[in-house]
Design an enzyme around this catalytic site. Sequence first.
Site, PDB file in Angstrom:
ATOM      1  N   LYS A  81      41.265  42.679  34.889  1.00  0.00           N
ATOM      2  CA  LYS A  81      42.411  43.592  34.888  1.00  0.00           C
ATOM      3  C   LYS A  81      42.589  44.113  33.463  1.00  0.00           C
ATOM      4  CE  LYS A  81      45.707  39.933  34.013  1.00  0.00           C
ATOM      5  NZ  LYS A  81      46.896  39.251  34.371  1.00  0.00           N
ATOM      6  N   GLY A 118      29.831  43.288  36.403  1.00  0.00           N
ATOM      7  CA  GLY A 118      29.526  43.871  37.702  1.00  0.00           C
ATOM      8  C   GLY A 118      29.834  45.356  37.677  1.00  0.00           C
ATOM      9  N   THR A 141      27.248  39.718  39.498  1.00  0.00           N
ATOM     10  CA  THR A 141      28.313  39.685  40.504  1.00  0.00           C
ATOM     11  C   THR A 141      27.881  38.848  41.697  1.00  0.00           C
ATOM     12  OG1 THR A 141      29.554  40.901  42.190  1.00  0.00           O
ATOM     13  CG2 THR A 141      27.607  41.988  41.395  1.00  0.00           C
ATOM     14  N   ILE A 142      28.812  38.059  42.181  1.00  0.00           N
ATOM     15  CA  ILE A 142      28.493  37.286  43.386  1.00  0.00           C
ATOM     16  C   ILE A 142      28.352  38.230  44.575  1.00  0.00           C
ATOM     17  CG2 ILE A 142      29.666  35.172  42.597  1.00  0.00           C
ATOM     18  CD1 ILE A 142      31.866  35.889  44.756  1.00  0.00           C
ATOM     19  N   ASP A 143      28.906  39.458  44.470  1.00  0.00           N
ATOM     20  CA  ASP A 143      28.912  40.380  45.611  1.00  0.00           C
ATOM     21  C   ASP A 143      27.550  41.038  45.865  1.00  0.00           C
ATOM     22  OD1 ASP A 143      31.623  39.814  45.530  1.00  0.00           O
ATOM     23  OD2 ASP A 143      32.155  41.673  44.503  1.00  0.00           O
ATOM     24  N   ARG A 178      36.662  23.751  69.015  1.00  0.00           N
ATOM     25  CA  ARG A 178      37.476  24.845  68.492  1.00  0.00           C
ATOM     26  C   ARG A 178      36.614  26.026  68.041  1.00  0.00           C
ATOM     27  NH1 ARG A 178      41.176  21.143  64.526  1.00  0.00           N
ATOM     28  NH2 ARG A 178      42.956  20.900  65.925  1.00  0.00           N
TER      29      ARG A 178
HETATM   30  O1  F6P Z   1      33.849  40.760  42.629  1.00  0.00           O
HETATM   31  C1  F6P Z   1      33.887  39.383  42.746  1.00  0.00           C
HETATM   32  C2  F6P Z   1      35.063  38.948  43.591  1.00  0.00           C
HETATM   33  O2  F6P Z   1      35.008  37.539  43.712  1.00  0.00           O
HETATM   34  C3  F6P Z   1      35.150  39.621  44.959  1.00  0.00           C
HETATM   35  O3  F6P Z   1      34.248  39.079  45.890  1.00  0.00           O
HETATM   36  C4  F6P Z   1      36.606  39.398  45.280  1.00  0.00           C
HETATM   37  O4  F6P Z   1      37.083  40.405  46.146  1.00  0.00           O
HETATM   38  C5  F6P Z   1      37.273  39.511  43.940  1.00  0.00           C
HETATM   39  O5  F6P Z   1      36.291  39.272  42.967  1.00  0.00           O
HETATM   40  C6  F6P Z   1      38.415  38.538  43.746  1.00  0.00           C
HETATM   41  O6  F6P Z   1      39.002  38.774  42.502  1.00  0.00           O
HETATM   42  P1  F6P Z   1      40.152  37.860  41.860  1.00  0.00           P
HETATM   43  O7  F6P Z   1      39.458  36.824  41.016  1.00  0.00           O
HETATM   44  O8  F6P Z   1      40.946  38.812  41.053  1.00  0.00           O
HETATM   45  O9  F6P Z   1      40.923  37.227  42.970  1.00  0.00           O
END
Ligand code: F6P
Length: 363
Positions: A81, A118, A141-143, A178
Amino acid sequence: MGRKKTHLKIAVNTGGGDAPGLNAVIRAVTLAATQRGWDVYGIKKGYNGLLMEEDGLMHLTPSKVRGITHLGGTILGTVNKNSPFEYLTPEGQLTDVSDVVLKKFKEHNFDCLIAIGGDGSLKLANRFYKMGMPVIGVPKTIDNDLESTIITFGFDTAVTTATDAIDKLHSTAESHSRVMVVELMGRYAGWITLNSGISGTADVVLIPEIPFSMEKVCEKIMERERSGGGFSIVVVAEGAKPAGGEMMTIGEKEAGREVRLGGIGEWVTQEIQKRTGKECRSLVLGHLQRGGQPTTFDRLLGLRFGTAAVRALEEGHTGIMVALDPPTVKYVPLEEAVSKMKLVPLNCDTILTARDLGVCLGD
Ligand code: F6P
């Protein structure tokens, strides 16, 4: 003709969400640079270290980075941020401090910034590059959503953690007959959910790239019920959405940061329970996917990327990102690297694999 500068002073920073393997890159950059007789400084907390009156930089020496390759997180700290271009002052005012960051960078006589980040952080790095800061990007990035590299570091660890969680849910789901629903990270891309869902043998895998139908999801669950399965595992990406619906978000979007995704797992859980009468439970795996030790793959990739960034600079490149293009690490223009998001192609073999295994993708 000017002589090529041989003693370089470089900076390195980590931005955006942390990812396992960041420390491996920091160590690799430090060792490769100091071997060349260069000086390396870490900027703490993204670009914030440059805005701090004191203690914003960390002199990185071989002893400083000893024993960190296997550690999760980042010794430099990070932020996702308060971008310098939309910076919230302590007085609560939104302002652009990018020129101050650039000025401080120049005052420190840095020759280059190695920016580990990222999509969002590399976009910032590219803006600074265009303003005159020499930059080399390292994709984290983990994404796994950066188009120009086959894979980003952090992704393999996140998938491993998610698969492990799905494995563990099987026994409790089966014991209680479940439906267990797990929501996974990944933002607008379904890579973590698809790869861990298939590897963890989930019955339903819902990703942002395929808007889903609740009828199809429930059909699959009832089909398992009829064939004596009795339990089901559903994995949902945080960015998945029902056909005709919207992605679910948490809170309001804040200036200078991405909107937070989340809530779809619980929504799917309630819908399944309502429509099938099956007892359901949901869980959000959340930041566990970003934590812990990097896998061997992510450590090695981090070390390869870090040293490649130093080699790139030595060869005279800036404005580029290092990228995995097996068997080598190549350099791609930063502008190109941040221009497109890598989503799961609907015709990729992993999707075909899921379909051939009888996994419901919600369509
Ligand atoms: O981009 C990495 C990530 O972990 C996303 O998968 C997820 O949406 C986001 O960051 C979560 O961010 P924060 O740490 O601000 O909750």
